[in-house]
Design an enzyme around this catalytic site. Structure first.
Site, mmCIF file in Angstrom:
data_model
loop_
_atom_site.group_PDB
_atom_site.id
_atom_site.type_symbol
_atom_site.label_atom_id
_atom_site.label_comp_id
_atom_site.label_asym_id
_atom_site.label_seq_id
_atom_site.Cartn_x
_atom_site.Cartn_y
_atom_site.Cartn_z
ATOM 1 N N SER A 43 -47.409 -39.133 12.986
ATOM 2 C CA SER A 43 -48.608 -39.276 13.804
ATOM 3 C C SER A 43 -48.457 -38.715 15.210
ATOM 4 C CB SER A 43 -49.024 -40.746 13.864
ATOM 5 O OG SER A 43 -47.949 -41.552 14.277
ATOM 6 N N LYS A 65 -58.781 -45.468 9.794
ATOM 7 C CA LYS A 65 -58.796 -44.112 10.349
ATOM 8 C C LYS A 65 -59.904 -43.314 9.643
ATOM 9 C CE LYS A 65 -54.217 -44.256 12.321
ATOM 10 N NZ LYS A 65 -53.003 -44.921 11.842
ATOM 11 N N HIS A 83 -52.410 -40.854 8.255
ATOM 12 C CA HIS A 83 -53.022 -39.718 8.961
ATOM 13 C C HIS A 83 -53.363 -38.582 8.001
ATOM 14 C CE1 HIS A 83 -53.044 -40.828 13.193
ATOM 15 N NE2 HIS A 83 -51.960 -41.521 12.922
HETATM 16 C C1 LIG Z 1 -52.261 -46.149 12.137
HETATM 17 C C2 LIG Z 1 -51.012 -46.206 11.342
HETATM 18 C C3 LIG Z 1 -50.565 -47.409 10.793
HETATM 19 C C4 LIG Z 1 -51.250 -48.701 11.056
HETATM 20 O O1 LIG Z 1 -52.455 -48.787 10.372
HETATM 21 P P1 LIG Z 1 -53.421 -50.011 10.712
HETATM 22 O O2 LIG Z 1 -54.261 -50.130 9.506
HETATM 23 O O3 LIG Z 1 -54.149 -49.666 11.949
HETATM 24 O O4 LIG Z 1 -52.539 -51.210 10.907
HETATM 25 C C5 LIG Z 1 -49.446 -47.380 9.982
HETATM 26 N N1 LIG Z 1 -48.763 -46.229 9.752
HETATM 27 C C6 LIG Z 1 -49.151 -45.064 10.288
HETATM 28 C C7 LIG Z 1 -48.385 -43.816 9.999
HETATM 29 C C8 LIG Z 1 -50.271 -45.019 11.109
HETATM 30 O O5 LIG Z 1 -50.637 -43.867 11.664
#
Ligand SMILES: *Cc1c(COP(=O)(O)O)cnc(C)c1O
Length: 397
Positions: A184, A243, A212
């Site tokens: 990320s 996301k 992502h």
């Molecule tokens: C955003 C993200 C998370 C966390 O996800 P949430 O549902 O917001 O807790 C976990 N792993 C990665 C790689 C992320 O980018």
């Protein structure tokens, strides 16, 4: 509060400020979109994980509203007591079908999904081989498990093989390789076909966190397994609805039936935390339906990505190379990154400076993210703002 502790915390906060590492929050007064309102002012948004622009999509909102009115605000129960709603079962079936897996299980977040999986699947006789740049939730989840821990230098296949050999030599029972699908902070894509080759050679399972990627990368947005051709050689996928898939919240794990079944029995964040609101599940189901068919949105996203990357490179900015909609602009120094972010915000472009502990010290950056919700004019405005902001900062220096 106990006097000593309060003073200690204040001193720590002072240090954070002095190092230029303080994080400020900006309150958005509109929906999350390509343009947002901050303090009443409209800004081009380059820092949401809203890759396909589904966070305020009218169909997603309508699906959530309908479920909210029909089923109320929430379940007031964990899943196994009386918190399982038909919409949860429907969302689990939808995500399993979308990602070509036997089954899927929902969590309150992907942070919880990653927090619960490792200690459930693996014990002290087993090994987890984890990429050094993996997301914090994987690092924490691995810490919670009793399995032996091995780390490989990010995307370094020689090091991965070395760690697999060490784990085997030490007589571990089961081995699980875990990696982000897209890293990320840098936007790198994991070398999934090579990882799967090594996993097969050394009898290991493969898990990816595709937060992502799911929804916007690969054919029909099926993520990095589709994008890289690794496909179903990846055994387990964790992901988020926070996301691309609607931007609300909720996480999942999709994988082989026994993996999902044991998580339902043993994963602590599943057993001891409230179920997702039905309205959130309904929005996520609609978001997956839209994402799967959204080649037009994926094309817009790719067009913005290519154009923004090329323009900033031509203007002499130092970008982390890559092909995903995550485009980090490297400033290295936290104070400089903060000043650049402020200068961009003054020009109506919402960006966020990333510094320690989110990225390593001396690797401060502005991580920009493209979205299908942005227009071509928004991208033009953003490119112009970057050039003007840098000129302003150079003049000041
Ligand atoms: C955003 C993200 C998370 C966390 O996800 P949430 O549902 O917001 O807790 C976990 N792993 C990665 C790689 C992320 O980018």
């Amino acid at each position: 509060m106990m006097k000593g502790l309060a003073e200690h915390l204040s001193a720590t906060l002072e240090d954070i400020r002095a190092d230029g590492l303080e994080k400020h929050e900006m309150a958005i007064g509109s929906s999350q979109s390509g343009r947002v309102k901050v303090g009443g002012r409209e800004m081009v948004n380059l820092c949401a994980n809203n890759y396909l622009g589904l966070a305020d999509d009218p169909e997603v909102v309508a699906a959530s509203v309908a479920a909210l009115e029909k089923y109320g605000s929430g379940m007031a129960s964990v899943r196994f007591i009386c918190g399982t709603h038909e919409l949860h079962k429907q969302l689990e079936a939808t995500i399993a079908r979308y990602l070509d897996k036997d089954d899927a299980i929902l969590f309150g977040s992907c942070f919880d999904a990653n927090g619960g999986i490792f200690e459930t699947l693996l014990g002290p006789d087993d090994a987890i081989i984890s990429d050094t740049l993996n997301h914090a939730s994987i690092i924490d989840g691995v810490r919670l498990s009793k399995a032996r821990r091995f780390r490989f230098a990010t995307s370094d296949m020689d090091d991965l093989e070395t760690q697999l050999k060490i784990a085997s030599a030490e007589g571990t029972r089961f081995k699980l390789i875990v990696t982000d699908g897209v890293f990320s902070m840098d936007g790198y894509i994991a070398k999934l076909p090579e990882i799967c080759d090594l996993a097969e050679r050394h009898n290991a399972a493969v898990m990816i966190d595709d937060c992502h990627a799911t929804g916007h990368l690969g054919e029909k947005g099926k993520g990095t397994p589709a994008l890289t051709g690794a496909g179903n050689r990846v055994d387990i996928v964790s992901g988020t609805f926070g996301k691309t898939l609607g931007g609300a919240m909720g996480g999942f794990i999709a994988g082989p039936q026994p993996v999902i079944d044991i998580l339902r029995q043993r994963a602590r964040p599943y057993l001891f935390s409230n179920a997702l609101p039905p309205a959130v599940a309904a929005g996520a189901i609609k978001a997956i339906e839209i994402a799967e068919a959204a080649d037009d949105r994926r094309e817009t996203l790719a067009r913005h990505t290519n154009r923004f990357r090329t323009a900033l490179t031509d203007a002499g900015f130092d970008l982390v190379p890559g092909e995903t909609p995550i485009i980090p602009v490297m400033l290295y120094d936290a104070t400089k990154a903060g000043a650049m972010a402020s200068a961009l915000q003054q020009r109506g472009v919402l960006v966020s400076a990333f510094s320690f502990p989110v990225v390593p010290r001396e690797k401060a950056r502005i991580r920009t993210q493209m979205s299908a919700a942005l227009t071509d004019d928004d991208i033009t405005a953003a490119i112009d703002a970057f050039v003007a902001a840098r000129r302003e900062l150079e003049t000041v220096r």
